[in-house]
Design a protein around this motif. Sequence first.
Motif, PDB file in Angstrom:
ATOM      1  N   ALA A 182       0.839  -1.204   0.000  1.00 49.19           N
ATOM      2  CA  ALA A 182       0.000   0.000   0.000  1.00 49.19           C
ATOM      3  C   ALA A 182       0.872   1.250   0.000  1.00 49.19           C
ATOM      4  O   ALA A 182       1.854   1.335   0.749  1.00 49.19           O
ATOM      5  N   PRO A 183       0.550   2.227  -0.854  1.00 41.87           N
ATOM      6  CA  PRO A 183       1.324   3.473  -0.874  1.00 41.87           C
ATOM      7  C   PRO A 183       1.276   4.175   0.481  1.00 41.87           C
ATOM      8  O   PRO A 183       0.220   4.643   0.897  1.00 41.87           O
ATOM      9  N   THR A 184       2.372   4.214   1.145  1.00 42.66           N
ATOM     10  CA  THR A 184       2.461   4.850   2.461  1.00 42.66           C
ATOM     11  C   THR A 184       3.708   5.737   2.519  1.00 42.66           C
ATOM     12  O   THR A 184       3.612   6.954   2.472  1.00 42.66           O
ATOM     13  N   THR A 185       4.857   5.105   2.571  1.00 41.58           N
ATOM     14  CA  THR A 185       6.102   5.865   2.623  1.00 41.58           C
ATOM     15  C   THR A 185       6.265   6.737   1.387  1.00 41.58           C
ATOM     16  O   THR A 185       6.679   7.896   1.470  1.00 41.58           O
ATOM     17  N   SER A 186       5.927   6.189   0.227  1.00 39.56           N
ATOM     18  CA  SER A 186       6.107   6.938  -1.022  1.00 39.56           C
ATOM     19  C   SER A 186       5.190   8.163  -1.070  1.00 39.56           C
ATOM     20  O   SER A 186       5.606   9.248  -1.512  1.00 39.56           O
ATOM     21  N   THR A 187       3.947   8.022  -0.617  1.00 37.62           N
ATOM     22  CA  THR A 187       3.041   9.162  -0.645  1.00 37.62           C
ATOM     23  C   THR A 187       3.434  10.211   0.397  1.00 37.62           C
ATOM     24  O   THR A 187       3.274  11.407   0.169  1.00 37.62           O
ATOM     25  N   THR A 188       3.965   9.741   1.531  1.00 41.53           N
ATOM     26  CA  THR A 188       4.440  10.690   2.536  1.00 41.53           C
ATOM     27  C   THR A 188       5.599  11.512   1.984  1.00 41.53           C
ATOM     28  O   THR A 188       5.652  12.735   2.167  1.00 41.53           O
ATOM     29  N   MET A 189       6.532  10.855   1.300  1.00 40.13           N
ATOM     30  CA  MET A 189       7.659  11.580   0.708  1.00 40.13           C
ATOM     31  C   MET A 189       7.185  12.558  -0.367  1.00 40.13           C
ATOM     32  O   MET A 189       7.672  13.691  -0.464  1.00 40.13           O
ATOM     33  N   THR A 190       6.224  12.139  -1.175  1.00 38.49           N
ATOM     34  CA  THR A 190       5.713  13.017  -2.225  1.00 38.49           C
ATOM     35  C   THR A 190       5.054  14.252  -1.638  1.00 38.49           C
ATOM     36  O   THR A 190       5.277  15.379  -2.095  1.00 38.49           O
ATOM     37  N   LEU A 191       4.232  14.033  -0.624  1.00 35.09           N
ATOM     38  CA  LEU A 191       3.568  15.160   0.033  1.00 35.09           C
ATOM     39  C   LEU A 191       4.597  16.120   0.631  1.00 35.09           C
ATOM     40  O   LEU A 191       4.474  17.344   0.504  1.00 35.09           O
ATOM     41  N   ALA A 192       5.622  15.563   1.270  1.00 32.35           N
ATOM     42  CA  ALA A 192       6.657  16.402   1.880  1.00 32.35           C
ATOM     43  C   ALA A 192       7.436  17.169   0.819  1.00 32.35           C
ATOM     44  O   ALA A 192       7.800  18.335   1.026  1.00 32.35           O
ATOM     45  N   MET A 193       7.685  16.545  -0.322  1.00 29.11           N
ATOM     46  CA  MET A 193       8.375  17.240  -1.409  1.00 29.11           C
ATOM     47  C   MET A 193       7.532  18.410  -1.905  1.00 29.11           C
ATOM     48  O   MET A 193       8.040  19.503  -2.180  1.00 29.11           O
TER      49      MET A 193
END
Length: 349
Positions: A182-193
């Motif tokens: 499930a997209p978790t770490t990747s979406t968190t990084m994207t949001l932070a970027m």
Amino acid sequence: MTAGVTPMQNAIQALRSDAQASPDQAASDLATGRAVLRAEAAALSDMAEELNGAFISALDILMGVTAVGDRAGRIIVSGMGKSGHIGRKIAATFASTGTPAQFVHPGEASHGDLGMITERDAVIAISNSGETHELSDLIGHVKRFQIPMIGITGRAGSTLAEAANVALILPQHPEAGEIGLAPTTSTTMTLAMGDALAVSLMARKGFTANDFRVLHPGGKLGRQLLKVADLMHRGENIPLVQQQARMDEVVLTITSKHFGCTGVVDDAGGLIGIVTDGDLRRHMSNNLAEQLVTKVMTAGPIMITSTMIAAEALNIMNDRKITAMFVVDEAQKPVGIVHIHDFLRAGVA
């Protein structure tokens, strides 16, 4: 069955009891939650360390496109699925920090919404894999019209990374959880970027708290950023007397202006004192009306400026246990007065 308790209430209570975690389950839940947070925090830490010149280049594009002028454009954010949900939030963050932005769904873009993207704009396309086929028409459109595009992706050699003018590559970190799908770490990084881009662009533009208040007039944020100038009473509403005034005039001024006080000004118009209801009680005597105001006033009153944040002014009033303050200009001449009721009516707390 307990008297007064219906069968339905008993059933609901039984379900709630069954749903309560055992001590072992609670410990396991906490361990899982902490592991997710630590995994995502580690990914964000690595992303901060790996931030490089590509980030600066992306900001250059966004600054150039949205600079003030007749040809200023917008930031168009697009992504599919979870990337789309994150993209909507990124677009909203740009918009709320002074940069016009909107989200365009890649599926809808293929059916006419490409017309929302103009040659004045810049595009931020999001895809963790970099191979989201729904983005293909949008990518073709921006390449055809030479619209600058920033790609946020987890793969350096992906289609999106190769097509973008600037590719912001996310660090390789597994998704959180035992399954890791499930997209978790990747979406968190994207949001932070996206947050990093928006806040950095805001800093470049010199976006201020007052600018932020203009875009957030409602809700708690708007109330927190109100200034004293937004609340103060002006002109004839300000209770003032001259330093030569007698106390009978002072009492009439306090009574007619309804602030429970009056300011005392010198011949140059500068505020030199204040007389409150409390001062009247403390100096009560048979000849009070005949005394000069300078004999009764409290010298050196607390003064504030019109540019002060209203919440800060309210804190001063609470700390000093006063209900009204005079607002002065650079020469300490009164330009307004605020009462604690003004803050309460405006919802400042």
